[in-house]
Design a protein around this motif. Structure first.
Motif, PDB file in Angstrom:
ATOM      1  N   LEU A 137       0.561 -30.399 -14.073  1.00  0.00           N
ATOM      2  CA  LEU A 137       1.702 -30.038 -14.919  1.00  0.00           C
ATOM      3  C   LEU A 137       1.951 -31.086 -16.000  1.00  0.00           C
ATOM      4  N   ILE A 138       1.880 -32.352 -15.628  1.00  0.00           N
ATOM      5  CA  ILE A 138       2.101 -33.433 -16.600  1.00  0.00           C
ATOM      6  C   ILE A 138       0.985 -33.462 -17.632  1.00  0.00           C
ATOM      7  N   GLU A 139      -0.250 -33.338 -17.170  1.00  0.00           N
ATOM      8  CA  GLU A 139      -1.383 -33.348 -18.094  1.00  0.00           C
ATOM      9  C   GLU A 139      -1.313 -32.180 -19.058  1.00  0.00           C
ATOM     10  N   ASP A 140      -0.947 -31.013 -18.542  1.00  0.00           N
ATOM     11  CA  ASP A 140      -0.894 -29.817 -19.372  1.00  0.00           C
ATOM     12  C   ASP A 140       0.147 -29.972 -20.479  1.00  0.00           C
ATOM     13  N   TYR A 141       1.318 -30.510 -20.131  1.00  0.00           N
ATOM     14  CA  TYR A 141       2.385 -30.641 -21.123  1.00  0.00           C
ATOM     15  C   TYR A 141       2.038 -31.686 -22.184  1.00  0.00           C
ATOM     16  N   THR A 142       1.560 -32.841 -21.764  1.00  0.00           N
ATOM     17  CA  THR A 142       1.235 -33.891 -22.731  1.00  0.00           C
ATOM     18  C   THR A 142      -0.003 -33.528 -23.549  1.00  0.00           C
ATOM     19  N   HIS A 147      -2.997 -31.911 -28.444  1.00  0.00           N
ATOM     20  CA  HIS A 147      -3.868 -30.884 -29.013  1.00  0.00           C
ATOM     21  C   HIS A 147      -3.284 -30.329 -30.317  1.00  0.00           C
ATOM     22  N   ARG A 148      -1.979 -30.149 -30.351  1.00  0.00           N
ATOM     23  CA  ARG A 148      -1.344 -29.683 -31.588  1.00  0.00           C
ATOM     24  C   ARG A 148      -1.519 -30.708 -32.703  1.00  0.00           C
ATOM     25  N   PHE A 149      -1.422 -31.985 -32.372  1.00  0.00           N
ATOM     26  CA  PHE A 149      -1.664 -33.028 -33.372  1.00  0.00           C
ATOM     27  C   PHE A 149      -3.096 -32.944 -33.903  1.00  0.00           C
ATOM     28  N   PHE A 150      -4.052 -32.693 -33.004  1.00  0.00           N
ATOM     29  CA  PHE A 150      -5.441 -32.601 -33.432  1.00  0.00           C
ATOM     30  C   PHE A 150      -5.692 -31.399 -34.348  1.00  0.00           C
ATOM     31  N   SER A 252      -2.810 -21.476 -32.252  1.00  0.00           N
ATOM     32  CA  SER A 252      -2.494 -20.684 -31.060  1.00  0.00           C
ATOM     33  C   SER A 252      -3.258 -21.208 -29.861  1.00  0.00           C
ATOM     34  N   ASN A 253      -2.673 -21.026 -28.679  1.00  0.00           N
ATOM     35  CA  ASN A 253      -3.328 -21.339 -27.403  1.00  0.00           C
ATOM     36  C   ASN A 253      -3.780 -22.799 -27.313  1.00  0.00           C
ATOM     37  N   PHE A 254      -2.823 -23.701 -27.447  1.00  0.00           N
ATOM     38  CA  PHE A 254      -3.123 -25.132 -27.389  1.00  0.00           C
ATOM     39  C   PHE A 254      -3.197 -25.674 -25.961  1.00  0.00           C
ATOM     40  N   ALA A 255      -2.562 -24.989 -25.029  1.00  0.00           N
ATOM     41  CA  ALA A 255      -2.446 -25.513 -23.671  1.00  0.00           C
ATOM     42  C   ALA A 255      -3.810 -25.698 -23.026  1.00  0.00           C
ATOM     43  N   SER A 256      -3.943 -26.725 -22.211  1.00  0.00           N
ATOM     44  CA  SER A 256      -5.219 -27.012 -21.565  1.00  0.00           C
ATOM     45  C   SER A 256      -5.392 -26.248 -20.260  1.00  0.00           C
TER      46      SER A 256
END
Length: 298
Positions: A137-142, A147-150, A252-256
């Motif tokens: 959960l922590i990894e996914d949120y951070t 990823h959005r920055f990238f 779109s779809n940034f989540a890991s």
């Protein structure tokens, strides 16, 4: 290093007999330094990067040769040869030798700082599972925000575009990235253990599972029998494949791992629109075929 000379000393200190697993752990780790145990991660990552995507290579070759598995391929028009996939693996191994391995060797002080333990008692199954859930959960949120920055113009042009060279991802392409991205994405991976430190075995398992999840997400195949289908809010290969398909323009779809961040922050709208559109096209096609099948000639 375990501070007991014998199993009997460890049993006295714990006030009970060691379990079979604890005895095995004692026999293996009692004379080894914590640094040596931590460096096992290098071996585990090498094995995961090398072996876990291997079945997907045979699936891709079989599909290209005979059409087998074609129904599960997310982008069926894209074919990868054995040399294509081996080149990706070589590039990943080069990054592993030059960046990932050395990073593991020098990052041990951070493990000491957050006090990941290697002694006895071993964590219970419940403890390990609960910590792994927290880590994901922590990894996914951070990772979502990194990823959005990238995908900002600077972040994409300078760094992230390397990962998006594979617009139709394959398993070996999961860790394929610019060296700076590899370093930065180590931060979300480390955040969970830093906030909720556990045992070295839990840490090993976390690193291995996170990479296995990334390989599954980049597999390029949407297998209906995948056990991850039963994980709530899990994104999976089909979800992340859209992100690669759109490429550099993707917002779109940034989540890991999970989908809740994209839903909350509205970064899954393009994906949901395309999915709805494809469902409408399929439904229209079925109705058209049914109608044409029902027409009889005189």
């Amino acid at each position: 290093m375990i501070p007991y000379a014998t199993v009997e000393e460890a049993s006295i200190a714990l006030g009970r007999n060691l379990t079979r697993l604890e005895t095995l752990w004692f026999d293996y780790s009692a004379t080894k330094s914590d640094y040596y145990l931590y460096c096992h991660n290098i071996l585990f990552l090498f094995l995961v990067f090398s072996l876990v995507p291997l079945p997907l290579v045979f699936v891709e070759l079989a599909r290209s040769a005979s059409g087998l598995f074609n129904r599960y391929k997310i982008q069926p028009k894209v074919n990868y040869s054995l040399s294509d996939m081996f080149k990706c693996y070589k590039d990943v191994m080069t990054m592993f030798i030059l960046v990932v391995g050395p990073l593991q060797l020098v990052s041990y002080p951070s493990i000491q700082m957050i006090e990941i333990r290697s002694g006895l008692p071993l964590p219970t199954i419940t403890e390990m599972l609960s910590q792994l859930v927290v880590y994901f959960l922590i990894e996914d949120y951070t990772n979502y925000w990194v990823h959005r920055f990238f995908h900002s113009k600077w972040g994409y042009d300078k760094i992230h575009r390397v990962h998006h060279e594979y617009t139709a991802p394959i398993g070996y392409a999961a860790p394929y990235a610019h060296w700076a991205e590899v370093l930065v994405l180590g931060i979300p991976t480390f955040m969970g253990p830093a906030i909720a430190p556990g045992h070295m075995i839990t840490f090993w398992l976390w690193i291995a599972l996170r990479q296995m999840e990334a390989i599954e997400t980049h597999s390029g195949y949407d297998f209906p029998w995948s056990p991850t289908k039963y994980i709530p809010f899990y994104g999976g290969a089909e979800y992340h494949d859209y992100h690669h398909y759109v490429g550099g323009q993707s917002q779109s779809n940034f989540a890991s791992v999970f989908t809740y961040c994209d839903y909350i922050y509205g970064t899954d709208k393009g994906y949901r629109f395309q999915k709805k559109l494809l469902e409408q096209i399929k439904e229209s096609s079925k109705k058209s075929n049914k109608h044409n099948g029902g027409i009889k000639s005189d």
